[in-house]
Design a protein around this motif. Structure first.
Motif, mmCIF file in Angstrom:
data_model
loop_
_atom_site.group_PDB
_atom_site.id
_atom_site.type_symbol
_atom_site.label_atom_id
_atom_site.label_comp_id
_atom_site.label_asym_id
_atom_site.label_seq_id
_atom_site.Cartn_x
_atom_site.Cartn_y
_atom_site.Cartn_z
ATOM 1 N N SER A 123 0.856 -1.190 0.000
ATOM 2 C CA SER A 123 0.000 0.000 0.000
ATOM 3 C C SER A 123 0.890 1.236 0.000
ATOM 4 O O SER A 123 2.100 1.141 0.167
ATOM 5 C CB SER A 123 -0.820 0.062 1.285
ATOM 6 N N ALA A 124 0.242 2.375 -0.087
ATOM 7 C CA ALA A 124 0.961 3.640 0.046
ATOM 8 C C ALA A 124 1.426 3.793 1.489
ATOM 9 O O ALA A 124 0.793 3.287 2.409
ATOM 10 C CB ALA A 124 0.035 4.782 -0.342
ATOM 11 N N THR A 161 -2.396 8.171 1.178
ATOM 12 C CA THR A 161 -3.580 8.280 0.325
ATOM 13 C C THR A 161 -4.522 9.368 0.845
ATOM 14 O O THR A 161 -5.041 10.184 0.071
ATOM 15 C CB THR A 161 -4.297 6.917 0.224
ATOM 16 N N GLU A 193 1.314 4.360 -4.029
ATOM 17 C CA GLU A 193 1.854 2.995 -4.048
ATOM 18 C C GLU A 193 3.158 2.930 -4.839
ATOM 19 O O GLU A 193 4.018 2.105 -4.561
ATOM 20 C CB GLU A 193 0.819 2.036 -4.649
ATOM 21 N N PHE A 235 -3.697 -1.769 -5.267
ATOM 22 C CA PHE A 235 -4.767 -0.774 -5.391
ATOM 23 C C PHE A 235 -4.945 -0.226 -6.802
ATOM 24 O O PHE A 235 -5.898 0.454 -7.092
ATOM 25 C CB PHE A 235 -4.453 0.336 -4.359
ATOM 26 N N ARG A 286 -10.859 2.489 -2.144
ATOM 27 C CA ARG A 286 -10.074 2.563 -0.905
ATOM 28 C C ARG A 286 -9.945 1.176 -0.259
ATOM 29 O O ARG A 286 -10.900 0.415 -0.235
ATOM 30 C CB ARG A 286 -10.707 3.543 0.088
ATOM 31 N N GLY A 287 -8.761 0.900 0.218
ATOM 32 C CA GLY A 287 -8.520 -0.404 0.838
ATOM 33 C C GLY A 287 -8.258 -1.496 -0.184
ATOM 34 O O GLY A 287 -8.191 -2.680 0.153
ATOM 35 N N GLY A 288 -8.095 -1.107 -1.448
ATOM 36 C CA GLY A 288 -8.047 -2.090 -2.533
ATOM 37 C C GLY A 288 -6.780 -2.916 -2.663
ATOM 38 O O GLY A 288 -6.747 -3.868 -3.444
ATOM 39 N N SER A 289 -5.738 -2.592 -1.898
ATOM 40 C CA SER A 289 -4.502 -3.377 -2.026
ATOM 41 C C SER A 289 -4.699 -4.838 -1.629
ATOM 42 O O SER A 289 -4.045 -5.728 -2.177
ATOM 43 C CB SER A 289 -3.392 -2.800 -1.153
HETATM 44 N N1 ASP Z 1 -3.682 3.139 -0.402
HETATM 45 C C1 ASP Z 1 -5.012 2.774 -0.683
HETATM 46 C C2 ASP Z 1 -5.959 3.272 0.404
HETATM 47 O O1 ASP Z 1 -5.554 3.772 1.410
HETATM 48 C C3 ASP Z 1 -5.178 1.298 -0.890
HETATM 49 C C4 ASP Z 1 -4.826 0.437 0.312
HETATM 50 O O2 ASP Z 1 -4.053 0.816 1.163
HETATM 51 O O3 ASP Z 1 -5.345 -0.680 0.388
HETATM 52 O O4 ASP Z 1 -7.136 3.164 0.234
#
Ligand code: ASP
Ligand code: MG
Length: 600
Positions: free
Chosen positions: A41-42, A47, A74, A136, A152-155
């Motif tokens: 992830s970032a 993000t 990322e 992501f 969001r959260g896609g990693s």
């Molecule tokens: N960096 C992206 C986010 O914060 C993806 C991730 O972290 O999963 O949504």
């Protein structure tokens, strides 16, 4: 040699030190004899920072430019991690989503993965390199190779999809918590780490676990049988295994199903019991279902809608051969309920044997507001009346006249483009704990619409209108009581929404009420949803009764009830919510003595 995909979240790569620690863990995995693909992830809150920058320039930035911006986060972490690995003498290469060939829909900011082309990955793995992939993000194959993001959260989704495409032996999700816990440890310090949880349970616990593991990732793991482990990047503790049943063979093309619904389930063996006009006070549901479970009768769906005055209705279903028994238990306790009731009208028991349950299921129902509405509309267009509705995170179940079964199956399979699946086989889950986890959602609001004309199509119109405004609803319950007003039989419908959506919901519904001749719209913000989830509750009488009883002992009133096979949810007042969560967690023996350390 086995292949492992490891995903590290934002905090795990939040600083230079953390990146170096990750590099060491990756190198150790290689030294243990595995090939490794790493997804990151970032860094930290990157993000969020990028989102804020965009907001400072435009209140409504285009989704394409947002993807262009957010995907850079990322890209920073993959380059740094790859350098850190090379510094340790470990051959490594960083690749963006496009370079890996993660092909997605051309839907900016919420693209689903269509396909992953594994050739380049295989080539670098054969060279003995660790591949560090940007999570992501992906690329659309159509038109102009646009950079897309998965939401969001896609990693997590990127990692599990890569594991599926590469047929990896294991996918590890490294995060800042030790794994999946029985409940939210910030509210209940006695929450315990789970060794194992099934994908289906994880999906129903979405509101509890979504920050730890993205629901779309869980769906891919389930569909492709990816072995998934959630563990802490700060320790060597084993974490939680998220297990899937053996998957049906599936093509890797169209990897993430773009369909929200993946099955239509039909169960003709249902009968309904409704108990009308019972007092609205703590202990009633506990008493009713306590008696029923004493008789070893297993109940399936249970609903309780909003009350009218100070009385309420409860309805539930059982298998047909249990109807007589369930009816007599209910009849037997009705007079006792009557005594305490200040109502002039008496409690009444209604049974219906000629009913069947039809349900749509799929992880894509989460966060896709139009799905339930589409189901209601499809049934309405086929002129099928819905007698009872009960919804959970990943399932919408409707009770209909059994004579309409074939018609309903055909219409729904066609509408959602899927096949009929056999109903859940309880024996498969008999060895699992009846309750695995307890979730609390404090940010719900309860909506009631009074006196909706009882004819096909009304629910469809109401939920379509909300879906058009992108409002996700949950726990849709249609009341059992029917009232005749202006010669039209009418029922109430209640459901819950996110607190943020109250304003829009009110506007939409008030307009609709005038147009369709509905009654009053009542919105109550001061509610919360408490749910128990466990695959072992299928075919295990008494679980719901125990839940209701624990609330009754605490004198907590239940405002609404809805269930699916593996979940029971109650709406309680917000003031009682944390107390409810604690007592339920304790009642099902989930509380432990040791406190699991989680970062604040
Ligand atoms: N960096 C992206 C986010 O914060 C993806 C991730 O972290 O999963 O949504
Ligand atoms: Mg995450």
């Amino acid at each position: 040699m086995s292949l492992i995909v490891q995903k590290y979240g934002g905090t795990s790569v939040g600083t230079v030190d953390r990146i170096q620690a990750v590099a060491q863990r990756v190198q150790k995995t290689v030294r243990d004899g595995h090939s490794v693909v790493v997804v990151v992830s970032a860094m930290g809150k990157t993000t969020d920072t990028l989102v804020n920058l965009a907001q400072a320039i435009s209140p409504n930035p285009s989704r394409r430019e947002m993807d262009m911006l957010l995907s850079t986060g990322e890209q920073v972490s993959i380059a740094l991690l790859s350098m850190a690995l090379q510094e340790l003498g470990q051959a490594a290469i960083s690749l963006t989503g496009a370079q890996v060939g993660i092909v997605t829909e051309a839907e900016h900011s919420r693209a689903r993965i269509l396909e992953i082309k594994p050739d380049r990955l295989k080539h670098h793995l054969d060279e003995g390199k660790v591949i560090v992939v940007a999570g992501f993000q992906g690329i659309s194959s159509i038109d102009h190779l646009e950079i897309t993001t998965l939401g969001r959260g896609g990693s997590d989704t990127s990692a599990v999809a890569l594991a599926a495409a590469l047929k990896a032996d294991l996918c590890e999700i490294y995060t800042d918590v030790p794994g999946i816990l029985t409940t939210d440890p910030r509210l209940v310090p006695e929450a315990q780490l789970l060794e194992e949880i099934t994908c289906d349970e994880m999906l129903e616990l979405a509101s509890l676990g979504a920050n730890v593991l993205h629901p779309r990732a869980v769906e891919i793991a389930r569909n492709f049988g990816v072995l998934l482990v959630v563990r802490s990047s700060w320790s060597d503790a084993p974490g939680t295994r998220v297990v899937a049943p053996p998957p049906k063979p599936r093509s890797l093309v169209g990897l993430e199903i773009t369909k929200a619904v993946d099955s239509v389930e039909f169960d003709p063996d249902q009968a309904k019991v409704a108990l009308l006009r019972i007092p609205d006070r703590p202990g009633i549901a506990a008493k009713l279902f306590g008696e029923i479970s004493h008789q070893r009768v297993d109940v399936d769906l249970i609903i309780q809608s909003i009350h009218e005055g100070n009385s309420n209705d409860i309805a539930f279903t059982v298998v047909k051969k249990m109807l007589t028994k369930a009816e007599s238990v209910t009849e037997a306790i009705a007079p006792a309920l009557r005594e305490h009731s200040s109502n002039t009208q008496e409690a009444e028991v209604i049974v219906e044997k000629r009913v069947a349950k039809i349900a749509i299921a799929g992880a894509g129902i989460i966060g896709r507001p139009g799905i339930a509405a589409k189901m209601f509309k499809t049934l309405a267009d086929a002129k099928i009346n819905i007698e009872m509705i009960s919804t959970s995170e990943v399932k919408v179940s409707c009770l209909i006249d059994e004579a309409n079964g074939d018609l309903a199956i055909e219409a729904l399979c066609k509408a959602f483009g899927v096949n009929q699946s056999p109903p859940t086989n309880a024996s498969l889950f008999a060895h699992l704990p009846p309750v695995r986890g307890v979730a609390l959602d404090l940010k719900r609001a309860q909506v009631g619409i009074r006196h909706i004309p009882d004819r096909p199509g009304m629910a469809a119109q109401i939920f379509m209108a909300l879906a058009d405004q992108n409002i996700s609803v949950d726990m849709i319950i249609q009341s059992q009581r029917c009232r005749i007003i202006e010669d039209v039989p009418r029922r109430d419908i209640a459901f819950t929404i996110a607190e943020n959506d109250i304003h829009t919901t009110r506007t939409v519904l008030e307009k609709l009420a005038v147009k369709l001749g509905l009654g009053e719209v009542v919105i109550n913000e001061e509610v919360a949803k408490v749910s128990i989830v466990g695959s072992g509750m299928v075919g295990h009488p008494g679980v719901a009764a125990k839940f209701f009883n624990a609330l009754a002992k605490e004198k907590i009133n239940i405002e609404m009830i809805a269930t699916s096979e593996i979940k029971v949810s109650c709406i309680v007042s917000q003031a009682d919510a944390v107390r409810a969560l604690k007592c339920i967690h304790e009642t099902f023996g989930l509380a432990g003595k040791e406190v699991v350390n989680v970062p604040a």
